[in-house]
Design an enzyme around this catalytic site. Sequence first.
Site: not given
Ligand code: NAD
Length: 486
Positions: A178, A288, A390
């Site tokens: 997804k 991230c 963040e």
């Molecule tokens: P997000 O958590 O908003 O979304 C990530 C994914 O999760 C999307 O596909 C979204 O549709 C899905 N999602 C959201 N709510 C959900 C739910 N209730 N159930 C299942 N899936 C759900 O994150 P984002 O805004 O897409 O990305 C940015 C974030 O990702 C930042 O916090 C960043 O630090 C983090 N990040 C972490 C790493 C790492 O390796 N630690 C790498 C890249 C990004």
Amino acid sequence: MKEIKHFINGTFVGSASGRTFDDINPANGQVIGRVHEAGRAEVDAAVQAARAALSGPWGAMSVAERADILHRVADGITARFDEFLEAECLDTGKPKSLASHIDIPRGAANFKVFADLLKNVPNEAFEMATPDGSGAINYAVRRPKGVIGVISPWNLPLLLMTWKVGPALACGNTVVVKPSEETPLTTTLLGEVMQAAGVPAGVYNVVHGFGGDSAGAFLTEHADVDAFTFTGETGTGELIMRAAAKGVRQVSLELGGKNAGIVFADCDMDKAIEGTLRSAFANCGQVCLGTERLYVERSIFEEFVARLKDGAESLMIGPPDDPTSNFGPLVSLKHREKVLSYYQQAVADGATVVTGGGVPQMPEALAGGAWIQPTIWTGLADDSAVVTEEIFGPCCHIRPFDSEAEAVALANSLPYGLSATLWSDNVSRAHRVAGQLEAGIVWVNSWFLRDLRTAFGGSKQSGIGREGGVHSLEFYTELKNICVKL
Ligand code: NAD
């Protein structure tokens, strides 16, 4: 106008409900395509296809046969490099100069690295004495975990998704992916590459949609998924962990961070500035591992701030196709609202705005894009939300420190622990401080230098588990001990 469908059991299919949402180009605000939104029916079809594929030709293949196919997947991405590049830059607005060096090549590399790893990974064996004197042998074998739910974010869409799909498939699992609703294109395009490379139907499935009350939640609530690997925000990670608890499914979580950079007076200043310009502003700050908090030894503080300001002001803001551009827009207007709210908070909290702080003037054709200025602050209190939360934008706060112990304490003061970067030419200090920093990854005199064989993941609230190299096997395989009495 593109029509972006799910990829289920080797076929591109639309949603039975007919529900779609817009895919927006963040460089100009224009609609790129219509994305089908999966309901429970599509998610269920994808999970069932993935389940069935486990016992099809995929499950019967040798490790070497699977590895050959994954090499073909990597070659397929490379052969269609320009299409992947175009798709990734349309979805994210990032400069092509960046995506052509990082996102697309790493997307391909993620398949080769894990395919080769699996061909060479050893397992343990123990001989054991028994009271009757005949003995026993224990040996370990690894088996695929099953159907893996992969939920990925928008900041490095192809790279972060394949970072999970590569090892999952190399280990013999099947996946339902997804991707983020903001960036559906490259995950969909990969379906065509998988098919052409000979990946059997049902091994790689894609469902599109949002998180809560949509495809993301439907996937995590589906009882027939064996484990979930997720990259995204810490709050979303908590929700996914809760859903996965039902049925005691394993999770691998790569979450948010508020990463510190420590700059000692004995650093190579040119390298520290060059590295910090990347760690704070690359990908418009949407990495991230990026640095949003900088602690700089007081004797070089003024010089460091002045030089970082000059560097930030010389970044070239522009659209993906402009070869001189090295700074694109944020991923969406919605995300810009969030980042700008922190820009306003910084001013309200009494920050000195060293540079930026707002929205740049863009030409008419780009005015609808999610453009934002790279921003540097000084003078905020340690407990300002701008310093503790963040932001995920092109911004950083710089604060002076007086002693090594103070710098370490400041770096370790938050509940996050993803990465940290330190700059010093004193070898002993570099090792000493690196060992004390509470983070899953510490860079010394570098940033985002990644050997894919090494462990990657966050400590504290930045994640659970490690992926990369042999560490990925802990999550993507079930380790079984076989004990043979002789
Ligand atoms: P997000 O958590 O908003 O979304 C990530 C994914 O999760 C999307 O596909 C979204 O549709 C899905 N999602 C959201 N709510 C959900 C739910 N209730 N159930 C299942 N899936 C759900 O994150 P984002 O805004 O897409 O990305 C940015 C974030 O990702 C930042 O916090 C960043 O630090 C983090 N990040 C972490 C790493 C790492 O390796 N630690 C790498 C890249 C990004």
